[in-house]
Design a protein around this motif. Structure first.
Motif, PDB file in Angstrom:
ATOM      1  N   THR A   2      15.590  -1.747  25.193  1.00  0.00           N
ATOM      2  CA  THR A   2      14.426  -2.575  25.506  1.00  0.00           C
ATOM      3  C   THR A   2      13.744  -2.977  24.212  1.00  0.00           C
ATOM      4  N   SER A   3      13.252  -4.179  24.159  1.00  0.00           N
ATOM      5  CA  SER A   3      12.651  -4.686  22.934  1.00  0.00           C
ATOM      6  C   SER A   3      11.280  -4.079  22.637  1.00  0.00           C
ATOM      7  N   LYS A   4      10.465  -3.840  23.671  1.00  0.00           N
ATOM      8  CA  LYS A   4       9.113  -3.314  23.438  1.00  0.00           C
ATOM      9  C   LYS A   4       9.027  -1.840  23.816  1.00  0.00           C
ATOM     10  N   ILE A   5       8.377  -1.084  22.926  1.00  0.00           N
ATOM     11  CA  ILE A   5       8.166   0.344  23.115  1.00  0.00           C
ATOM     12  C   ILE A   5       6.673   0.620  22.953  1.00  0.00           C
ATOM     13  N   ILE A   6       6.136   1.503  23.796  1.00  0.00           N
ATOM     14  CA  ILE A   6       4.745   1.925  23.700  1.00  0.00           C
ATOM     15  C   ILE A   6       4.733   3.271  22.989  1.00  0.00           C
ATOM     16  N   VAL A   7       4.019   3.341  21.873  1.00  0.00           N
ATOM     17  CA  VAL A   7       3.927   4.571  21.081  1.00  0.00           C
ATOM     18  C   VAL A   7       2.487   5.049  21.120  1.00  0.00           C
ATOM     19  N   THR A   8       2.299   6.326  21.425  1.00  0.00           N
ATOM     20  CA  THR A   8       0.964   6.910  21.415  1.00  0.00           C
ATOM     21  C   THR A   8       0.921   8.063  20.427  1.00  0.00           C
ATOM     22  N   ALA A  19      -0.215   6.136   7.830  1.00  0.00           N
ATOM     23  CA  ALA A  19       0.802   5.785   6.829  1.00  0.00           C
ATOM     24  C   ALA A  19       2.167   6.346   7.217  1.00  0.00           C
ATOM     25  N   ALA A  20       2.216   7.569   7.699  1.00  0.00           N
ATOM     26  CA  ALA A  20       3.499   8.188   8.063  1.00  0.00           C
ATOM     27  C   ALA A  20       4.190   7.396   9.170  1.00  0.00           C
ATOM     28  N   VAL A  21       3.439   7.016  10.184  1.00  0.00           N
ATOM     29  CA  VAL A  21       4.009   6.274  11.311  1.00  0.00           C
ATOM     30  C   VAL A  21       4.381   4.852  10.886  1.00  0.00           C
ATOM     31  N   CYS A  22       3.473   4.169  10.214  1.00  0.00           N
ATOM     32  CA  CYS A  22       3.719   2.777   9.828  1.00  0.00           C
ATOM     33  C   CYS A  22       4.829   2.659   8.781  1.00  0.00           C
ATOM     34  N   ASN A  23       4.908   3.599   7.860  1.00  0.00           N
ATOM     35  CA  ASN A  23       6.000   3.571   6.879  1.00  0.00           C
ATOM     36  C   ASN A  23       7.351   3.742   7.570  1.00  0.00           C
ATOM     37  N   TYR A  24       7.412   4.630   8.553  1.00  0.00           N
ATOM     38  CA  TYR A  24       8.655   4.803   9.310  1.00  0.00           C
ATOM     39  C   TYR A  24       9.052   3.492   9.987  1.00  0.00           C
ATOM     40  N   PHE A  25       8.086   2.839  10.623  1.00  0.00           N
ATOM     41  CA  PHE A  25       8.383   1.571  11.287  1.00  0.00           C
ATOM     42  C   PHE A  25       8.872   0.534  10.272  1.00  0.00           C
ATOM     43  N   ALA A  26       8.196   0.424   9.144  1.00  0.00           N
ATOM     44  CA  ALA A  26       8.582  -0.561   8.129  1.00  0.00           C
ATOM     45  C   ALA A  26       9.985  -0.283   7.594  1.00  0.00           C
ATOM     46  N   GLU A  27      10.319   0.958   7.380  1.00  0.00           N
ATOM     47  CA  GLU A  27      11.630   1.337   6.838  1.00  0.00           C
ATOM     48  C   GLU A  27      12.761   1.139   7.856  1.00  0.00           C
ATOM     49  N   ILE A  47      -2.634   3.841  19.976  1.00  0.00           N
ATOM     50  CA  ILE A  47      -1.559   3.313  20.804  1.00  0.00           C
ATOM     51  C   ILE A  47      -1.032   2.058  20.112  1.00  0.00           C
ATOM     52  N   LEU A  48       0.285   1.983  20.040  1.00  0.00           N
ATOM     53  CA  LEU A  48       0.928   0.840  19.408  1.00  0.00           C
ATOM     54  C   LEU A  48       1.953   0.250  20.363  1.00  0.00           C
ATOM     55  N   ILE A  49       2.054  -1.061  20.351  1.00  0.00           N
ATOM     56  CA  ILE A  49       3.152  -1.739  21.040  1.00  0.00           C
ATOM     57  C   ILE A  49       4.039  -2.259  19.927  1.00  0.00           C
ATOM     58  N   VAL A  50       5.295  -1.824  19.934  1.00  0.00           N
ATOM     59  CA  VAL A  50       6.200  -2.192  18.856  1.00  0.00           C
ATOM     60  C   VAL A  50       7.435  -2.893  19.409  1.00  0.00           C
ATOM     61  N   ASP A  51       8.016  -3.732  18.575  1.00  0.00           N
ATOM     62  CA  ASP A  51       9.245  -4.445  18.913  1.00  0.00           C
ATOM     63  C   ASP A  51      10.387  -3.777  18.154  1.00  0.00           C
ATOM     64  N   VAL A  52      11.373  -3.276  18.884  1.00  0.00           N
ATOM     65  CA  VAL A  52      12.494  -2.563  18.274  1.00  0.00           C
ATOM     66  C   VAL A  52      13.791  -3.381  18.329  1.00  0.00           C
ATOM     67  N   GLU A  53      13.668  -4.691  18.442  1.00  0.00           N
ATOM     68  CA  GLU A  53      14.849  -5.545  18.544  1.00  0.00           C
ATOM     69  C   GLU A  53      15.802  -5.358  17.357  1.00  0.00           C
ATOM     70  N   TYR A  55      15.818  -2.629  15.358  1.00  0.00           N
ATOM     71  CA  TYR A  55      15.972  -1.191  15.094  1.00  0.00           C
ATOM     72  C   TYR A  55      17.439  -0.811  15.275  1.00  0.00           C
ATOM     73  N   LYS A  56      17.998  -0.075  14.340  1.00  0.00           N
ATOM     74  CA  LYS A  56      19.432   0.224  14.342  1.00  0.00           C
ATOM     75  C   LYS A  56      19.810   1.484  15.126  1.00  0.00           C
ATOM     76  N   LYS A  57      18.850   2.378  15.353  1.00  0.00           N
ATOM     77  CA  LYS A  57      19.149   3.637  16.035  1.00  0.00           C
ATOM     78  C   LYS A  57      18.972   3.481  17.543  1.00  0.00           C
ATOM     79  N   THR A  58      19.266   4.540  18.271  1.00  0.00           N
ATOM     80  CA  THR A  58      19.089   4.553  19.725  1.00  0.00           C
ATOM     81  C   THR A  58      17.643   4.913  20.064  1.00  0.00           C
ATOM     82  N   PHE A  59      17.278   4.704  21.333  1.00  0.00           N
ATOM     83  CA  PHE A  59      15.942   5.115  21.780  1.00  0.00           C
ATOM     84  C   PHE A  59      15.744   6.625  21.619  1.00  0.00           C
TER      85      PHE A  59
END
Length: 91
Positions: A2-8, A19-27, A47-53, A55-59
């Protein structure tokens, strides 16, 4: 995946959490679409709504990585697929 993931994220606020969470997303090519954060006294709730389109790993890999980040920053970090989140919060 799925393209959108809800992260809390919930925990006691201190420097470096976001920084830890956002750096992971950026990397990992995860795009933050929307973010809401509240701090009450010494506690953070985000709470974040992120697009994992791209993203190379699995859910399950994402869930595991966020769990490890949560342990590192001493917060609870969870991820849910958008459709599961919506089903859980239907009226």
């Amino acid at each position: 995946m799925t393209s959108k993931i809800i992260v809390t994220l919930v925990g006691k606020d201190h420097a470096g959490i976001i920084a830890a969470v956002c750096n992971y997303f950026a990397e990992n090519d995860v795009n933050i679409l929307d973010l809401s954060m509240t701090t009450i006294q010494d506690y953070i709730n985000m709470i974040l709504i992120v697009d994992v389109e791209k993203y190379k790993k699995t859910f399950p890999g994402l869930v595991n990585d966020l769990d490890q980040i949560g342990e590192k920053v001493k917060c609870k970090v969870t991820a849910q697929k958008e459709e599961v989140f919506n089903m859980m919060h239907r009226i």
